[in-house]
Design a protein around this motif. Structure first.
Motif, mmCIF file in Angstrom:
data_model
loop_
_atom_site.group_PDB
_atom_site.id
_atom_site.type_symbol
_atom_site.label_atom_id
_atom_site.label_comp_id
_atom_site.label_asym_id
_atom_site.label_seq_id
_atom_site.Cartn_x
_atom_site.Cartn_y
_atom_site.Cartn_z
ATOM 1 N N GLY A 98 40.617 34.231 36.146
ATOM 2 C CA GLY A 98 41.134 35.585 36.018
ATOM 3 C C GLY A 98 40.187 36.479 35.252
ATOM 4 O O GLY A 98 39.313 36.009 34.514
ATOM 5 N N ILE A 99 40.353 37.774 35.430
ATOM 6 C CA ILE A 99 39.604 38.783 34.681
ATOM 7 C C ILE A 99 40.586 39.836 34.189
ATOM 8 O O ILE A 99 41.643 40.055 34.805
ATOM 9 C CB ILE A 99 38.491 39.446 35.532
ATOM 10 N N ASP A 100 40.259 40.470 33.092
ATOM 11 C CA ASP A 100 41.138 41.522 32.577
ATOM 12 C C ASP A 100 40.336 42.546 31.786
ATOM 13 O O ASP A 100 39.188 42.314 31.397
ATOM 14 C CB ASP A 100 42.266 40.927 31.724
ATOM 15 N N ALA A 101 40.962 43.679 31.541
ATOM 16 C CA ALA A 101 40.386 44.762 30.751
ATOM 17 C C ALA A 101 41.525 45.537 30.134
ATOM 18 O O ALA A 101 42.625 45.612 30.699
ATOM 19 C CB ALA A 101 39.515 45.676 31.623
ATOM 20 N N GLY A 102 41.272 46.098 28.951
ATOM 21 C CA GLY A 102 42.363 46.813 28.319
ATOM 22 C C GLY A 102 41.963 47.560 27.071
ATOM 23 O O GLY A 102 40.778 47.729 26.764
ATOM 24 N N ILE A 103 42.987 47.991 26.321
ATOM 25 C CA ILE A 103 42.821 48.784 25.117
ATOM 26 C C ILE A 103 43.721 48.210 24.027
ATOM 27 O O ILE A 103 44.886 47.884 24.277
ATOM 28 C CB ILE A 103 43.208 50.262 25.360
ATOM 29 N N LYS A 104 43.162 48.087 22.823
ATOM 30 C CA LYS A 104 43.955 47.709 21.648
ATOM 31 C C LYS A 104 43.871 48.831 20.632
ATOM 32 O O LYS A 104 42.789 49.308 20.304
ATOM 33 C CB LYS A 104 43.446 46.403 21.045
ATOM 34 N N LYS A 126 46.919 45.985 28.884
ATOM 35 C CA LYS A 126 45.936 45.134 29.566
ATOM 36 C C LYS A 126 46.177 45.128 31.066
ATOM 37 O O LYS A 126 47.321 45.020 31.518
ATOM 38 C CB LYS A 126 46.015 43.704 29.030
ATOM 39 N N PHE A 127 45.096 45.239 31.836
ATOM 40 C CA PHE A 127 45.123 45.160 33.290
ATOM 41 C C PHE A 127 44.489 43.834 33.706
ATOM 42 O O PHE A 127 43.378 43.505 33.255
ATOM 43 C CB PHE A 127 44.369 46.330 33.912
ATOM 44 N N SER A 128 45.164 43.078 34.566
ATOM 45 C CA SER A 128 44.706 41.723 34.889
ATOM 46 C C SER A 128 44.713 41.463 36.386
ATOM 47 O O SER A 128 45.559 41.997 37.114
ATOM 48 C CB SER A 128 45.600 40.678 34.204
ATOM 49 N N PHE A 177 52.042 45.265 28.650
ATOM 50 C CA PHE A 177 52.090 45.879 27.321
ATOM 51 C C PHE A 177 52.060 44.740 26.311
ATOM 52 O O PHE A 177 52.947 43.886 26.299
ATOM 53 C CB PHE A 177 53.353 46.716 27.141
ATOM 54 N N GLU A 178 51.013 44.702 25.473
ATOM 55 C CA GLU A 178 50.820 43.578 24.562
ATOM 56 C C GLU A 178 51.011 44.000 23.106
ATOM 57 O O GLU A 178 50.701 45.128 22.719
ATOM 58 C CB GLU A 178 49.426 42.980 24.736
#
Length: 237
Positions: free
Chosen positions: A87-93, A106-108, A140-141
């Protein structure tokens, strides 16, 4: 001759003092240079750590490997259901690292493959069936910081550790293909709800290690649930 001897003695004494002073200067300069380089290296590391911690918003990208256990609606139609994937993901914290709570998005995208034996009827024996599940979703994390500037369980210092849990929604595409048959693939699509629990260890250079478990609940016709264990790398910037 008497005059030459004192002059010669004085010249030799002066030469010895100059050489000693020269050696002293050289030794001192060498120590000074070594300490300076060490100080610069330490300063750069600390500066990088401060910059990383003071970011109010961090973007990240990551990749992981997956061990999966899909559960199908007809539990006896596929033996050996355990699979693997990536898998791959990208996001913002959000928020600085000094705070305990950090929300994130996070987008996965993940692909899970497995195969097993499929019973196509009482007149036939079991045949091989290849299966793939492609999922893509947004989560949503919630990051709860459990260690700040501490040694990591993976080794290294200046590490921030987080407990992570989240919820997500997305899509799942499942494909079933009978081995050695020319028939078209059977496709099953639907929505998916995702729960995740995990651990995230972030080093001062932005690189991090992620250990995650996910629970997928599709609403398609063939899959009732998927459980995964995932290990990956994440880079924050």
């Amino acid at each position: 001759m008497k005059k030459i001897l004192p002059i010669t003695t004085a010249a030799l004494l002066f030469t010895n003092m100059a050489c000693a002073e020269s050696i002293k200067i050289t030794t001192t300069d060498s120590i000074y240079d070594t300490n300076t380089e060490s100080t610069i290296e330490t300063g750069d590391s600390e500066l990088q750590y401060i910059i990383q911690n003071e970011r109010p918003v961090s973007f990240f990208v990551g990749a992981n490997i997956i061990a999966a256990a899909p559960f199908y609606t007809e539990y006896d139609f596929l033996n050996d259901p355990f699979g693997f994937g990536w898998g791959i993901d990208a996001g913002i914290k959000f928020r600085k690292n000094k705070y305990i709570y950090h929300p994130g998005i996070k987008f996965s995208y993940q692909q899970i493959n497995n195969s097993g034996d499929f019973d196509i009827g009482y007149m036939y024996d079991y045949i091989d069936l290849n299966v793939s599940h492609n999922t893509y979703f947004v989560s949503f994390e919630n990051h709860i910081r459990i260690a700040y500037n501490e040694p990591s369980i993976f080794g290294g210092y200046n590490v921030n550790d987080f407990f992570v849990f989240g919820v997500g929604i997305g899509k799942i595409n499942s494909e079933y293909e009978l081995a050695n048959y020319t028939t078209n693939k059977i496709k099953d699509k639907g929505d998916i709800f995702v729960l995740n629990l995990g651990y995230y260890s972030q080093f001062d250079n932005g690189l991090g290690i992620v250990l995650d478990t996910k629970y997928y609940f599709p609403n398609n016709q063939t899959v009732s649930a998927i459980m995964t264990i995932e290990l990956g790398l994440r880079y924050a910037f």
